[in-house]
Design a protein around this motif. Structure first.
Motif, PDB file in Angstrom:
ATOM      1  N   GLY A  78       0.828  -1.198   0.000  1.00  0.00           N
ATOM      2  CA  GLY A  78       0.000   0.000   0.000  1.00  0.00           C
ATOM      3  C   GLY A  78       0.864   1.250   0.000  1.00  0.00           C
ATOM      4  N   HIS A  79       0.229   2.393   0.185  1.00  0.00           N
ATOM      5  CA  HIS A  79       0.947   3.653   0.334  1.00  0.00           C
ATOM      6  C   HIS A  79       1.606   3.678   1.717  1.00  0.00           C
ATOM      7  CE1 HIS A  79      -1.011   4.962  -3.318  1.00  0.00           C
ATOM      8  NE2 HIS A  79      -2.210   4.849  -2.770  1.00  0.00           N
ATOM      9  N   VAL A  80       2.884   4.040   1.779  1.00  0.00           N
ATOM     10  CA  VAL A  80       3.666   3.939   3.006  1.00  0.00           C
ATOM     11  C   VAL A  80       3.967   5.338   3.535  1.00  0.00           C
ATOM     12  CG1 VAL A  80       5.781   3.071   4.060  1.00  0.00           C
ATOM     13  CG2 VAL A  80       4.679   1.773   2.237  1.00  0.00           C
ATOM     14  N   TYR A  81       3.756   5.522   4.831  1.00  0.00           N
ATOM     15  CA  TYR A  81       4.111   6.750   5.533  1.00  0.00           C
ATOM     16  C   TYR A  81       5.084   6.390   6.652  1.00  0.00           C
ATOM     17  CZ  TYR A  81       0.089   8.898   3.183  1.00  0.00           C
ATOM     18  OH  TYR A  81      -0.782   9.377   2.247  1.00  0.00           O
ATOM     19  N   VAL A  82       6.290   6.964   6.623  1.00  0.00           N
ATOM     20  CA  VAL A  82       7.322   6.683   7.620  1.00  0.00           C
ATOM     21  C   VAL A  82       7.515   7.952   8.451  1.00  0.00           C
ATOM     22  CG1 VAL A  82       9.656   5.859   8.038  1.00  0.00           C
ATOM     23  CG2 VAL A  82       8.405   5.084   6.026  1.00  0.00           C
ATOM     24  N   ASP A  83       7.229   7.851   9.732  1.00  0.00           N
ATOM     25  CA  ASP A  83       7.234   9.001  10.637  1.00  0.00           C
ATOM     26  C   ASP A  83       8.542   9.039  11.431  1.00  0.00           C
ATOM     27  OD1 ASP A  83       6.531  11.128  12.223  1.00  0.00           O
ATOM     28  OD2 ASP A  83       5.303   9.945  13.579  1.00  0.00           O
ATOM     29  N   GLU A  84       9.146  10.236  11.548  1.00  0.00           N
ATOM     30  CA  GLU A  84      10.355  10.451  12.347  1.00  0.00           C
ATOM     31  C   GLU A  84      11.441   9.416  12.017  1.00  0.00           C
ATOM     32  OE1 GLU A  84      10.996  12.989  13.944  1.00  0.00           O
ATOM     33  OE2 GLU A  84       9.068  13.925  14.414  1.00  0.00           O
ATOM     34  N   TYR A  85      11.746   9.304  10.736  1.00  0.00           N
ATOM     35  CA  TYR A  85      12.692   8.267  10.326  1.00  0.00           C
ATOM     36  C   TYR A  85      14.129   8.604  10.704  1.00  0.00           C
ATOM     37  CZ  TYR A  85      14.005  11.141   6.232  1.00  0.00           C
ATOM     38  OH  TYR A  85      14.462  12.134   5.397  1.00  0.00           O
ATOM     39  N   PHE A  86      14.417   9.858  11.060  1.00  0.00           N
ATOM     40  CA  PHE A  86      15.764  10.205  11.514  1.00  0.00           C
ATOM     41  C   PHE A  86      16.011   9.779  12.960  1.00  0.00           C
ATOM     42  CE2 PHE A  86      16.541  13.160   7.925  1.00  0.00           C
ATOM     43  CZ  PHE A  86      17.837  12.779   7.657  1.00  0.00           C
ATOM     44  N   TRP A  87      14.986   9.234  13.621  1.00  0.00           N
ATOM     45  CA  TRP A  87      15.139   8.763  14.990  1.00  0.00           C
ATOM     46  C   TRP A  87      14.871   7.270  15.091  1.00  0.00           C
ATOM     47  CZ3 TRP A  87      17.337  12.164  18.131  1.00  0.00           C
ATOM     48  CH2 TRP A  87      17.248  13.510  17.796  1.00  0.00           C
ATOM     49  N   ILE A  88      14.877   6.586  13.954  1.00  0.00           N
ATOM     50  CA  ILE A  88      14.670   5.144  13.904  1.00  0.00           C
ATOM     51  C   ILE A  88      16.016   4.477  13.623  1.00  0.00           C
ATOM     52  CG2 ILE A  88      13.521   3.254  12.693  1.00  0.00           C
ATOM     53  CD1 ILE A  88      11.240   5.139  12.068  1.00  0.00           C
ATOM     54  N   ARG A  89      16.357   3.512  14.438  1.00  0.00           N
ATOM     55  CA  ARG A  89      17.614   2.808  14.211  1.00  0.00           C
ATOM     56  C   ARG A  89      17.469   1.828  13.039  1.00  0.00           C
ATOM     57  NH1 ARG A  89      18.092  -1.421  19.303  1.00  0.00           N
ATOM     58  NH2 ARG A  89      16.288  -2.719  18.768  1.00  0.00           N
ATOM     59  N   ASP A  90      18.600   1.438  12.477  1.00  0.00           N
ATOM     60  CA  ASP A  90      18.637   0.530  11.328  1.00  0.00           C
ATOM     61  C   ASP A  90      17.775   1.064  10.192  1.00  0.00           C
ATOM     62  OD1 ASP A  90      20.272  -1.187  12.789  1.00  0.00           O
ATOM     63  OD2 ASP A  90      18.568  -2.328  13.568  1.00  0.00           O
ATOM     64  N   PHE A  91      18.063   2.307   9.777  1.00  0.00           N
ATOM     65  CA  PHE A  91      17.248   2.916   8.731  1.00  0.00           C
ATOM     66  C   PHE A  91      17.365   2.153   7.419  1.00  0.00           C
ATOM     67  CE2 PHE A  91      17.043   5.736   5.040  1.00  0.00           C
ATOM     68  CZ  PHE A  91      15.731   6.162   5.135  1.00  0.00           C
ATOM     69  N   ASP A  92      18.532   1.628   7.123  1.00  0.00           N
ATOM     70  CA  ASP A  92      18.694   0.894   5.868  1.00  0.00           C
ATOM     71  C   ASP A  92      17.721  -0.284   5.804  1.00  0.00           C
ATOM     72  OD1 ASP A  92      20.667   2.653   5.122  1.00  0.00           O
ATOM     73  OD2 ASP A  92      22.308   1.394   5.878  1.00  0.00           O
ATOM     74  N   LYS A  93      17.581  -0.983   6.917  1.00  0.00           N
ATOM     75  CA  LYS A  93      16.632  -2.094   6.969  1.00  0.00           C
ATOM     76  C   LYS A  93      15.200  -1.586   6.821  1.00  0.00           C
ATOM     77  CE  LYS A  93      15.127  -5.839  10.040  1.00  0.00           C
ATOM     78  NZ  LYS A  93      15.345  -6.485  11.366  1.00  0.00           N
ATOM     79  N   LEU A  94      14.895  -0.456   7.463  1.00  0.00           N
ATOM     80  CA  LEU A  94      13.562   0.129   7.351  1.00  0.00           C
ATOM     81  C   LEU A  94      13.267   0.554   5.919  1.00  0.00           C
ATOM     82  CD1 LEU A  94      10.962   1.509   8.509  1.00  0.00           C
ATOM     83  CD2 LEU A  94      12.371   3.524   8.851  1.00  0.00           C
ATOM     84  N   ASN A  95      14.240   1.162   5.259  1.00  0.00           N
ATOM     85  CA  ASN A  95      14.035   1.622   3.892  1.00  0.00           C
ATOM     86  C   ASN A  95      13.788   0.454   2.950  1.00  0.00           C
ATOM     87  OD1 ASN A  95      13.837   3.664   1.976  1.00  0.00           O
ATOM     88  ND2 ASN A  95      16.001   3.532   1.437  1.00  0.00           N
ATOM     89  N   THR A  96      14.478  -0.651   3.191  1.00  0.00           N
ATOM     90  CA  THR A  96      14.241  -1.846   2.387  1.00  0.00           C
ATOM     91  C   THR A  96      12.828  -2.373   2.599  1.00  0.00           C
ATOM     92  OG1 THR A  96      16.595  -2.416   2.545  1.00  0.00           O
ATOM     93  CG2 THR A  96      15.070  -4.166   1.895  1.00  0.00           C
ATOM     94  N   LEU A  97      12.374  -2.349   3.840  1.00  0.00           N
ATOM     95  CA  LEU A  97      11.030  -2.822   4.158  1.00  0.00           C
ATOM     96  C   LEU A  97       9.969  -1.948   3.506  1.00  0.00           C
ATOM     97  CD1 LEU A  97       9.033  -4.581   5.760  1.00  0.00           C
ATOM     98  CD2 LEU A  97       9.370  -3.044   7.696  1.00  0.00           C
ATOM     99  N   SER A  98      10.110  -0.634   3.620  1.00  0.00           N
ATOM    100  CA  SER A  98       9.117   0.262   3.023  1.00  0.00           C
ATOM    101  C   SER A  98       9.126   0.162   1.504  1.00  0.00           C
ATOM    102  CB  SER A  98       9.386   1.704   3.466  1.00  0.00           C
ATOM    103  OG  SER A  98      10.654   2.128   3.010  1.00  0.00           O
ATOM    104  N   GLY A  99      10.313  -0.038   0.929  1.00  0.00           N
ATOM    105  CA  GLY A  99      10.379  -0.198  -0.520  1.00  0.00           C
ATOM    106  C   GLY A  99       9.672  -1.453  -0.990  1.00  0.00           C
ATOM    107  N   ALA A 100       9.760  -2.529  -0.187  1.00  0.00           N
ATOM    108  CA  ALA A 100       9.067  -3.765  -0.560  1.00  0.00           C
ATOM    109  C   ALA A 100       7.559  -3.599  -0.479  1.00  0.00           C
ATOM    110  CB  ALA A 100       9.530  -4.894   0.358  1.00  0.00           C
ATOM    111  N   MET A 101       7.087  -2.847   0.488  1.00  0.00           N
ATOM    112  CA  MET A 101       5.648  -2.648   0.643  1.00  0.00           C
ATOM    113  C   MET A 101       5.074  -1.766  -0.456  1.00  0.00           C
ATOM    114  SD  MET A 101       5.674  -2.049   4.774  1.00  0.00           S
ATOM    115  CE  MET A 101       3.922  -1.823   4.950  1.00  0.00           C
ATOM    116  N   ALA A 102       5.887  -0.914  -1.042  1.00  0.00           N
ATOM    117  CA  ALA A 102       5.419   0.006  -2.089  1.00  0.00           C
ATOM    118  C   ALA A 102       6.132  -0.270  -3.403  1.00  0.00           C
ATOM    119  CB  ALA A 102       5.644   1.452  -1.648  1.00  0.00           C
TER     120      ALA A 102
END
Length: 724
Positions: free
Chosen positions: A307-331
């Motif tokens: 679906g459409h992905v909204y990532v909030d306060e991503y500069f305060w989330i650890r392991d951003f590279d892993k998060l970015n991969t996850l959000s890219g897979a969802m969208a």
């Protein structure tokens, strides 16, 4: 022919009248022009076009009344309608109707009228609606009689007889109304959101909405924002509107589950206040099939959705590279959008190259060498070579965009220069001079909802039951926050601390602050309170001491400050402390503490501070709580007890008679049955003493020890059996 129609004084008029009879459609106009005195009842032989008769028949079959047919077709006389009904046997074409069907059909006919309804028609409509309501209630009532009274069918089941009319109306108005679908939003349109949402946006929020509508900029939106500029509110409304109008799924990713629930609370509030709807469920599934999921980055359930992905306060989330991969897979699909928005943290964060475009520039894409927009251009919103639409929203941009919710001068007084630049001017922290590394701080993120032994309800009387807690307090100074934290200490050596609660009191007297600390002691089993008594903090300390005598005063000096920071560094680097990932102000406060040197060259630590601004309040408050644990947590207390059994020194004399005393335990290490005599202070040499039998030693064992041990009467020595 003219003579049979009527009389007229002038032959010319009779001739003219004959022409009118053959023109059919013009007769009404000519009558209004001067032929009012004619005998109209003799016009039944007047010919009409077949189209007019067909239209009248269709209206009659739709249950129009003859007078309504006359008015609809503008016929000169109602009698011609009755004539057509009788001659064409139109009554035989009508089917039988149930009362409910007839009433519903009549209501439909009245409402289909184009012209304004008259009073009599409105009265009829009101009566029909009342009758239909009563008929519908009667239709849903069960038929009288029991199942035993009904005839049996071929399969043995009892069924009520059904006549022709009931079969005809099985799917009609008489059927029981189906249950309304859950989270029904089928009646909402774009006009509804225009009035409630899009028309009330600030200028910079409208720019974000336009970027979503633009096919060139909608794929990836990356927004760097100041604190409290309303972007979480806006994106929640945008996602809700998009889900209702398009049926697309919406995914919200946050650092913690509590942070993602903010989106859910906003959406539920929008539905209730804007449209009177009560949305339920988690995830929220609308009647059109759209799913709204609220996920945290530390949850394994964040995978497998789209679906459409909204990532909030991503500069305060650890392991951003892993998060970015996850959000890219969802969208992955081209129809989905990705939206990133956050306040800045430190240049050492993994997301910093993602924002600046350095990660794209290091690649081999043909556009990697193209220049990126400047900061001034990003404040206007710009499409970058890597396909991202980036925008910077500072507090000045928000004010210029119509947001009047800020007191700029007061915020500058309440925050240090570094903090104000970071929180409100979108400046990144230079963590190279910080005493704490951002990577270490990120590893301390957790989720309070996962702590099963703690109740997050602020109204809970004993949220942590009777488990011990430590309290750290940084007292209020001039134009400075008074900050207090409640920390749960580890129950075993080397365990983890947990920051359960944090408070910030602004502009209150030390009496009020002490009263708040007292409330904390009533809710928790407080074992330690550390208070900075430098300056005005002594007033809080003096009041707290009345109801908590064990309060620990902390007077700031060079040695004290170094000890506090060293303890915090050891705890954070060892991953021995946790706090909710939503509390990014804790990490931000620790990052502002920098290492420096005094005039004499001694190492010290300090945060940006002036007489008119604050400092890293919450970081110092946490360190005041941690001060209750010593620096050396691995130090082991030396035992004064030793056992002869198993000692390497004793096993060498296993063949000697003294080995029989292995079951004897001696106080003071190094004293054995085979040890040389030594002088006892203030006493005679042991050789002069006669053989002494050890106290409470079994026969045989005492014989081996007799004459070879110091007396039991010496205060430093005592023997007892190992089983004692």
């Amino acid at each position: 022919m003219a003579a049979t129609i009527g009389s007229c004084a002038s032959p010319n008029k009779r001739f003219h009248c004959a022409k009118i009879l053959y023109s059919g459609n013009r007769i009404e106009q000519e009558f209004k022009g001067g032929f009012v005195g004619w005998e109209l009842h003799k016009l039944r032989l007047m010919p009409y076009l077949p189209e007019v008769k067909d239209a009248a028949r269709k209206l009659y079959l739709r249950r129009y009344k003859p007078r309504e047919i006359q008015a609809q077709l503008k016929l000169p006389n109602i009698r011609i309608v009755y004539y057509w009904i009788a001659k064409g046997s139109w009554d035989e074409l009508l089917t039988d109707e149930e009362p409910l069907t007839a009433v519903s059909r009549r209501i439909t006919l009245i409402l289909e009228k184009v012209e304004t309804l008259e009073k009599k028609e409105l009265d009829e409509l009101d009566r029909l609606l009342s009758v239909r309501e009563r008929l519908q209630k009667q239709a849903v009532k069960p038929a009288p009689g029991t199942a035993a009274d009904l005839p049996a069918g071929a399969d043995g089941e009892r069924r009520a007889p059904r006549d022709k009319s009931s079969r005809r109306d099985a799917d009609g108005p008489g059927k029981k109304k189906p249950k309304a679908p859950k989270n029904d939003i089928s009646h909402l349109t774009e006009v509804d959101f225009l009035d409630k949402f899009t028309s009330k946006l600030f200028g910079y929020q409208k720019e974000l909405f336009e970027a979503k509508q633009n096919p060139l900029t909608r794929r990836i939106r990356n927004v760097l924002k100041a604190r409290q500029t309303g972007l979480t509110y806006y994106f929640a409304g945008e996602a809700f509107m998009d889900a209702v109008l398009t049926g697309d799924n919406q995914m919200f990713l946050s650092a913690s589950r509590a942070q993602s629930e903010i989106f859910r609370n906003y959406i539920i509030k929008f539905a209730r206040e804007w449209f009177g709807l009560e949305l339920t469920g988690n995830p929220i599934i609308l009647s059109n099939g759209a799913e709204l999921r609220f996920l945290s980055t530390n949850s394994s359930t964040a995978q497998g959705h789209h679906g459409h992905v909204y990532v909030d306060e991503y500069f305060w989330i650890r392991d951003f590279d892993k998060l970015n991969t996850l959000s890219g897979a969802m969208a992955t699909h081209k129809k989905w959008r990705k939206t990133y928005f956050s306040t800045p943290s430190a240049v050492s964060h993994q997301a910093y190259p993602f924002w600046t475009g350095d990660a794209f520039k290091r690649g081999k894409h043909k556009k990697a060498s193209l220049p990126f927009p400047s900061e001034a251009e990003l404040r206007q919103g710009a499409l970058c070579p890597d396909g991202q639409w980036r925008k910077i929203i500072t507090i000045h941009d928000a004010i210029a965009g119509g947001c009047d919710l800020f007191d700029l001068e007061q915020l500058q007084l309440e925050n240090s220069d570094d903090q104000f630049d970071q929180l409100y001017l979108c400046k990144f922290i230079d963590s190279t001079q910080s005493a704490f590394a951002l990577a270490d701080l990120e590893r301390c993120y957790s989720d309070r909802l996962l702590w099963t032994d703690y109740d997050t309800d602020p109204k809970a009387l004993r949220p942590f039951a009777n488990s011990p807690v430590w309290v750290g307090y940084d007292p209020s100074r001039t134009r400075d926050d008074a900050t207090c934290v409640v920390v749960a200490p580890p129950l075993e050596q080397g365990g983890k601390f947990r920051i359960l609660e944090k408070y910030s009191w602004r502009g209150h007297s030390f009496t009020y602050q002490a009263a708040q600390v007292k409330k904390i002691t009533e809710r928790f089993n407080v074992q330690h309170i550390g208070i900075d008594i430098t300056g005005v903090g002594y007033g809080v300390f003096d009041l707290v001491r009345d109801f908590f005598p064990r309060v620990t005063p902390i007077h700031y000096s060079l040695e004290t400050k170094n000890t506090l920071v060293l303890k915090a560094q050891d705890t954070i680097q060892g991953r021995r402390i946790e706090w909710d990932a939503d509390w990014n102000d804790i990490a931000s406060a620790f990052l502002t503490i920098k290492r420096g040197a005094t005039n004499s060259g001694q190492i010290t630590y300090s945060a940006s501070r002036t007489d008119a601004t604050g400092h890293a309040d919450i970081a110092w408050a946490v360190m005041h709580a941690l001060a209750n644990e010593p620096l050396n947590v691995n130090k082991k207390r030396r035992s004064r007890w030793s056992t002869l059994e198993g000692s390497h020194e004793r096993t060498r004399t296993a063949q000697s008679p003294a080995s029989q005393s292995a079951g004897v335990q001696l106080r003071r290490a190094g004293v054995g049955a085979d040890q040389q005599r030594r002088r006892i202070p203030g006493r005679v040499l042991d050789q002069r003493r006669a053989g002494v039998r050890a106290a409470r030693v079994a026969h045989g064992v005492g014989q081996a020890a007799a004459g070879q041990r110091p007396s039991r009467h010496h205060s430093a020595l005592q023997t007892q059996h190992a089983a004692a």
